[in-house]
Design an enzyme around this catalytic site. Sequence first.
Site, PDB file in Angstrom:
ATOM      1  N   ASP A   1      68.619  40.349  -5.802  1.00  0.00           N
ATOM      2  CA  ASP A   1      69.933  39.865  -6.202  1.00  0.00           C
ATOM      3  C   ASP A   1      69.875  39.626  -7.710  1.00  0.00           C
ATOM      4  O   ASP A   1      69.393  38.600  -8.182  1.00  0.00           O
ATOM      5  CB  ASP A   1      70.279  38.577  -5.449  1.00  0.00           C
ATOM      6  CG  ASP A   1      71.628  38.006  -5.878  1.00  0.00           C
ATOM      7  OD1 ASP A   1      72.211  38.526  -6.841  1.00  0.00           O
ATOM      8  OD2 ASP A   1      72.077  37.031  -5.250  1.00  0.00           O
TER       9      ASP A   1
ATOM     10  N   TYR B   1      70.558  31.176  -4.227  1.00  0.00           N
ATOM     11  CA  TYR B   1      71.980  31.278  -3.884  1.00  0.00           C
ATOM     12  C   TYR B   1      72.397  32.728  -4.063  1.00  0.00           C
ATOM     13  O   TYR B   1      72.080  33.351  -5.079  1.00  0.00           O
ATOM     14  CB  TYR B   1      72.804  30.375  -4.815  1.00  0.00           C
ATOM     15  CG  TYR B   1      74.298  30.455  -4.601  1.00  0.00           C
ATOM     16  CD1 TYR B   1      74.889  29.916  -3.452  1.00  0.00           C
ATOM     17  CD2 TYR B   1      75.132  31.057  -5.545  1.00  0.00           C
ATOM     18  CE1 TYR B   1      76.263  29.971  -3.265  1.00  0.00           C
ATOM     19  CE2 TYR B   1      76.509  31.114  -5.361  1.00  0.00           C
ATOM     20  CZ  TYR B   1      77.064  30.566  -4.217  1.00  0.00           C
ATOM     21  OH  TYR B   1      78.425  30.617  -4.034  1.00  0.00           O
TER      22      TYR B   1
ATOM     23  N   LYS C   1      78.895  39.544 -12.054  1.00  0.00           N
ATOM     24  CA  LYS C   1      79.740  39.215 -13.199  1.00  0.00           C
ATOM     25  C   LYS C   1      79.453  39.965 -14.502  1.00  0.00           C
ATOM     26  O   LYS C   1      80.381  40.306 -15.227  1.00  0.00           O
ATOM     27  CB  LYS C   1      79.638  37.720 -13.438  1.00  0.00           C
ATOM     28  CG  LYS C   1      78.257  37.144 -13.117  1.00  0.00           C
ATOM     29  CD  LYS C   1      78.330  35.648 -12.863  1.00  0.00           C
ATOM     30  CE  LYS C   1      77.116  35.111 -12.131  1.00  0.00           C
ATOM     31  NZ  LYS C   1      77.274  33.776 -11.637  1.00  0.00           N
TER      32      LYS C   1
HETATM   33  C1  LIG Z   1      72.197  35.137  -7.932  1.00  0.00           C
HETATM   34  C2  LIG Z   1      73.638  35.074  -7.500  1.00  0.00           C
HETATM   35  N1  LIG Z   1      74.042  35.830  -6.483  1.00  0.00           N
HETATM   36  C3  LIG Z   1      75.320  35.834  -6.081  1.00  0.00           C
HETATM   37  C4  LIG Z   1      76.254  35.035  -6.685  1.00  0.00           C
HETATM   38  C5  LIG Z   1      77.667  35.065  -6.200  1.00  0.00           C
HETATM   39  O1  LIG Z   1      78.510  35.631  -7.150  1.00  0.00           O
HETATM   40  P1  LIG Z   1      80.073  35.278  -7.157  1.00  0.00           P
HETATM   41  O2  LIG Z   1      80.204  33.847  -7.543  1.00  0.00           O
HETATM   42  O3  LIG Z   1      80.646  36.233  -8.145  1.00  0.00           O
HETATM   43  O4  LIG Z   1      80.584  35.529  -5.789  1.00  0.00           O
HETATM   44  C6  LIG Z   1      75.879  34.221  -7.760  1.00  0.00           C
HETATM   45  C7  LIG Z   1      76.808  33.348  -8.482  1.00  0.00           C
HETATM   46  O5  LIG Z   1      77.720  32.810  -8.066  1.00  0.00           O
HETATM   47  C8  LIG Z   1      74.527  34.237  -8.167  1.00  0.00           C
HETATM   48  O6  LIG Z   1      74.093  33.484  -9.174  1.00  0.00           O
HETATM   49  N1  LIG Z   2      75.508  29.210  -9.793  1.00  0.00           N
HETATM   50  C1  LIG Z   2      76.786  29.809  -9.552  1.00  0.00           C
HETATM   51  C2  LIG Z   2      76.720  31.197 -10.031  1.00  0.00           C
HETATM   52  O1  LIG Z   2      75.788  31.687 -10.545  1.00  0.00           O
HETATM   53  C3  LIG Z   2      77.842  29.017 -10.226  1.00  0.00           C
HETATM   54  C4  LIG Z   2      79.199  29.621 -10.183  1.00  0.00           C
HETATM   55  C5  LIG Z   2      80.049  29.036  -9.100  1.00  0.00           C
HETATM   56  O2  LIG Z   2      79.610  28.944  -7.956  1.00  0.00           O
HETATM   57  O3  LIG Z   2      81.195  28.709  -9.400  1.00  0.00           O
END
Ligand SMILES: Cc1ncc(COP(=O)(O)O)c(C=O)c1O
Ligand SMILES: N[C@H](C=O)CCC(=O)O
Length: 426
Positions: free
Chosen positions: A237, A142, A265
Site C-alpha cells: 500500500d 491503515y 492521493k
Molecule cells: C497508506 C494508506 N492507505 C490508504 C489510505 C486511504 O486513502 P483515502 O483516504 O484516499 O481513501 C490512506 C489514507 O487515508 C493511507 O495513508
Molecule cells: N492518515 C490518513 C491518511 O493518510 C489521514 C487522512 C484522513 O483519514 O482523513
Amino acid sequence: MTISQDLFTRAQASIPGGVNSPVRAFNGVGGTPLFITKAQGPYTFDADGNKYIDYVGSWGPMILGHNHPQIKQAVLAAVENGLSYGAPTETEILMAEKVKELMPSIEKVRMVSSGTEATMSAIRLARGYTGRDKILKFEGCYHGHADSLLVKAGSGALTMGVPNSPGIPADFAKHTLTVSFNNLDEVKAIFEQYKNEIACIIVEPVAGNMNCIPPNAGFLEGLRSVCDEHDAVLIFDEVMTGFRVALGGAQQYYNITPDLTCLGKVIGGGMPVGAFGGKQEIMDYIAPVGPVYQAGTLSGNPIAMAAGLKALELLSEPELHLQLEAKSQALCAGLQQAADEAGIALTTNYAGGMFGFFFTNADSVNSFQQATECDLERFKQFFHLMLEEGVYLAPSAFEAGFVSTMHTQQDIDHTIAAAKRAFAKL
Ligand SMILES: Cc1ncc(COP(=O)(O)O)c(C=O)c1O
Ligand SMILES: N[C@H](C=O)CCC(=O)O
C-alpha cells in the site's frame, strides 16, 4: 471566539463532528480544528488570517507544495474541455504509461477515486486470483476504511480509539488476520497456522498511520519470501509512500518487488484519485478482461488525470527525492538536538519525504506497541505550542509528517527554533 471556532460550531450542526474525515476534528489533540481558506507552497492560511508552515500537506499529496503553478495550469486547461465524460481518454493512457515507467513492478494499472477504493479493489482482486478468503494486515497500519481493512487499523481509527469499527460483521472481520508490524516470526507462524488460506499480505512498506515507522532491515524481504513460499499475493500500500519516499516509491527505496501496488492521493496532485496495479497475470483477472468486478463512474476523471500527470512529471526531476529526504533528515536532526538540549526524551524516524517524532525514552521506535506507549499528553501540549508558533503538525500522534519541495531551510530553521521554545515550556 475565533472565526475557526465559530465555523466549527456551525459545522457541527450539519456535518457529523463538524468534519468530513474524523482525524481532522482534532480529537487526538483537543481544541478546535483550523478552518483553512487557502494554501500556497509550504504554507496554509486559516480563516482567522493566521499563516502556518504546513507539515500535513493534505495528508501527503502535496510533495511539490500547495497550489503548484504548473499543476494549477494543467487543471485549468483540462477544465476547458469539460469536467467528466465517463468514457476513455488519452490522458488516462498517458497516466498509466507514466505510472508503469516510474514503478516497473506495475505492468497494468486501474485508476480509481481514492486510496480506500484502491486497497479495497486490490484485496478483492487478490482473493479472486488466489481463490482464498483470508488476508493478512499489520496492527496499526491503515489502508482506508473498507470493511476488510478496518481491523486493528491506524490513523484516525486509532486516534479515536475505534481500530475495529462497529458496523463490520464479525463473520466478515474474521477473514482479516493481523500480526505485529516488523515481526517476521509472527507472519511466518500465521502462514503455518492458516496453510493455503491466506490470499495476500497488505502492508504499508513504511508505516505512516501509527506515526512514522520504517521497516526493519529484512522485514519487507521476508514478506516477499513468505508470499512466494505460500503462493500469496504481496500488496504494497503505497498510497502514502508512492512517489514520496523515492520516485519509484518504497519498492524502489528498499528494492523489493510487490505483486500489486496501491496508489492514492499523490497521483491526483491533490485531486481525489487512487490506483491499483501490478503483475499483468493478476491484473487481467479484473473485469472486463477477467471475472473480478471493479468499476467507478468518475474513475480516470480528466481533471484529476491532468493534475496527477503534471505532478508525476514534475516529481520526475533528478535529485528531487534526495533533496526531499535531506529536508526530513535536517528537520529530525534539529528536533532531536533541541529536545536533547531541553532534557526532553524524544526519538525521530524518517524515510524520504516522510517523518515522525515520538515522546519516549526508547532509543528507537519500530513497533506499534512502542508507538502507542509514547507520551500522548506531551504530544498534545507540543502540538498546541507549535500551532501557536505558526507550525501546523498532524493533529494526532499516530500520523506521519510530510515535507515538500517548497519547504525552505528557513522554514525548517523556524520550525526547530519554535520547537526549542515549545520544549522549554513542556
Ligand atoms: C497508506 C494508506 N492507505 C490508504 C489510505 C486511504 O486513502 P483515502 O483516504 O484516499 O481513501 C490512506 C489514507 O487515508 C493511507 O495513508
Ligand atoms: N492518515 C490518513 C491518511 O493518510 C489521514 C487522512 C484522513 O483519514 O482523513
